[in-house]
Scaffold this motif. Structure first.
Motif, PDB file in Angstrom:
ATOM      1  N   GLU A   1       0.821  -1.212   0.000  1.00 13.36           N
ATOM      2  CA  GLU A   1       0.000   0.000   0.000  1.00 13.36           C
ATOM      3  C   GLU A   1       0.853   1.260   0.000  1.00 13.36           C
ATOM      4  O   GLU A   1       0.486   2.264  -0.604  1.00 13.36           O
ATOM      5  CB  GLU A   1      -0.963   0.021   1.199  1.00 13.36           C
ATOM      6  CG  GLU A   1      -2.137  -0.964   1.093  1.00 13.36           C
ATOM      7  CD  GLU A   1      -2.866  -0.912  -0.247  1.00 13.36           C
ATOM      8  OE1 GLU A   1      -2.989   0.174  -0.851  1.00 13.36           O
ATOM      9  OE2 GLU A   1      -3.294  -1.984  -0.717  1.00 13.36           O
TER      10      GLU A   1
ATOM     11  N   GLU B   1       2.060   1.565  -3.562  1.00 11.39           N
ATOM     12  CA  GLU B   1       0.951   1.957  -4.428  1.00 11.39           C
ATOM     13  C   GLU B   1       0.542   3.411  -4.157  1.00 11.39           C
ATOM     14  O   GLU B   1       0.125   4.128  -5.068  1.00 11.39           O
ATOM     15  CB  GLU B   1      -0.230   1.013  -4.177  1.00 11.39           C
ATOM     16  CG  GLU B   1      -1.253   1.016  -5.279  1.00 11.39           C
ATOM     17  CD  GLU B   1      -2.289  -0.074  -5.047  1.00 11.39           C
ATOM     18  OE1 GLU B   1      -2.024  -1.217  -5.441  1.00 11.39           O
ATOM     19  OE2 GLU B   1      -3.332   0.216  -4.452  1.00 11.39           O
TER      20      GLU B   1
ATOM     21  N   VAL C   1     -11.257   3.313  -5.501  1.00  8.32           N
ATOM     22  CA  VAL C   1     -10.131   2.495  -5.054  1.00  8.32           C
ATOM     23  C   VAL C   1      -9.703   2.901  -3.637  1.00  8.32           C
ATOM     24  O   VAL C   1      -9.455   2.041  -2.781  1.00  8.32           O
ATOM     25  CB  VAL C   1      -8.959   2.611  -6.072  1.00  8.32           C
ATOM     26  CG1 VAL C   1      -7.683   2.037  -5.508  1.00  8.32           C
ATOM     27  CG2 VAL C   1      -9.318   1.913  -7.375  1.00  8.32           C
TER      28      VAL C   1
ATOM     29  N   HIS D   1      -9.414   0.911  -0.027  1.00  6.32           N
ATOM     30  CA  HIS D   1      -8.202   0.919   0.812  1.00  6.32           C
ATOM     31  C   HIS D   1      -8.571   1.203   2.266  1.00  6.32           C
ATOM     32  O   HIS D   1      -8.048   0.573   3.182  1.00  6.32           O
ATOM     33  CB  HIS D   1      -7.199   1.975   0.328  1.00  6.32           C
ATOM     34  CG  HIS D   1      -6.505   1.614  -0.949  1.00  6.32           C
ATOM     35  ND1 HIS D   1      -5.846   2.518  -1.730  1.00  6.32           N
ATOM     36  CD2 HIS D   1      -6.372   0.422  -1.576  1.00  6.32           C
ATOM     37  CE1 HIS D   1      -5.326   1.905  -2.788  1.00  6.32           C
ATOM     38  NE2 HIS D   1      -5.654   0.633  -2.718  1.00  6.32           N
TER      39      HIS D   1
ATOM     40  N   HIS E   1      -9.758  -6.903  -4.349  1.00  7.95           N
ATOM     41  CA  HIS E   1      -9.392  -5.501  -4.552  1.00  7.95           C
ATOM     42  C   HIS E   1      -8.304  -5.353  -5.637  1.00  7.95           C
ATOM     43  O   HIS E   1      -8.309  -4.370  -6.386  1.00  7.95           O
ATOM     44  CB  HIS E   1      -8.920  -4.890  -3.228  1.00  7.95           C
ATOM     45  CG  HIS E   1      -8.282  -3.553  -3.391  1.00  7.95           C
ATOM     46  ND1 HIS E   1      -9.012  -2.404  -3.591  1.00  7.95           N
ATOM     47  CD2 HIS E   1      -6.981  -3.188  -3.430  1.00  7.95           C
ATOM     48  CE1 HIS E   1      -8.176  -1.390  -3.729  1.00  7.95           C
ATOM     49  NE2 HIS E   1      -6.932  -1.838  -3.639  1.00  7.95           N
TER      50      HIS E   1
ATOM     51  N   ASP F   1      -7.628  -2.430  -8.532  1.00 12.87           N
ATOM     52  CA  ASP F   1      -6.373  -1.699  -8.739  1.00 12.87           C
ATOM     53  C   ASP F   1      -5.945  -1.811 -10.200  1.00 12.87           C
ATOM     54  O   ASP F   1      -5.605  -0.823 -10.844  1.00 12.87           O
ATOM     55  CB  ASP F   1      -5.236  -2.316  -7.895  1.00 12.87           C
ATOM     56  CG  ASP F   1      -5.231  -1.853  -6.446  1.00 12.87           C
ATOM     57  OD1 ASP F   1      -5.857  -0.828  -6.133  1.00 12.87           O
ATOM     58  OD2 ASP F   1      -4.566  -2.529  -5.629  1.00 12.87           O
TER      59      ASP F   1
HETATM   60 FE   LIG Z   1      -4.960  -1.000  -3.982  1.00 11.45          FE
END
Ligand SMILES: [Fe+2]
Ligand SMILES: [Fe+2]
Length: 159
Positions: A54, A57, A78, A82, A128, A132
């Protein structure tokens, strides 16, 4: 030709690697004798691999946000996931705190609770990844120029 690894390729590779760990975790769940290992694996996955991913990202998300002028469209969706995943992570850690890992008892409802949250979290994380890739990464591939991509890749690799 590009002289760096595309940041999206770095993240996709992490998705693959984490997905393999999730499959391992799930197979451990099939036998109660392996639950201690399953919990230790899940804790490592959730508090290390997920968090590290994370953070990497997040560099890409921040750049897209800057370009789009805020958390809009796919970014908003998105990011919402998260946050949901992060609150599940907190619940997992709270449940983990209540358990003595040196003597995991398969009849203990707190152990069952922990495994249930962990299982839900890792599979939510896996689904998820699809978002992404479908939304965030697709946008990033088209929108960011090489100079910026090189800078993002460098930041990711040095984390
Ligand atoms: Fe993600
Ligand atoms: Fe991701």
């Amino acid at each position: 030709m590009q002289d760096f690894v595309h940041p999206v390729d770095i993240l996709v590779e992490e998705h693959r690697k984490i997905s393999r760990h999730i499959a391992n975790f799930s197979s451990l769940l099939d036998s109660p004798g392996e639950w201690e290992a399953a919990i230790r694996n899940a804790a490592q996955l959730i508090n290390h691999d997920f968090v590290q991913h994370e953070r990497r990202e997040g560099i890409l998300v921040a750049e897209l946000e800057r370009m789009m002028g805020g958390k809009i469209g796919p970014l908003e969706m998105v990011e919402k996931e998260h946050r949901q995943l992060d609150s599940l992570r907190k619940r997992f850690n709270k449940a983990l705190d209540k358990i003595d890992l040196s003597q995991v008892n398969g009849d203990d409802p707190q152990v069952l609770d922990l495994l249930e949250i962990g299982n839900r979290l890792v599979w939510a994380k896996k689904s998820h990844f699809f978002k992404d890739e479908r939304f965030l990464f697709a946008a990033a591939r088209g929108a960011i120029d090489d100079e910026k991509l090189r800078e993002i890749a460098w930041k990711m690799e040095s984390m």
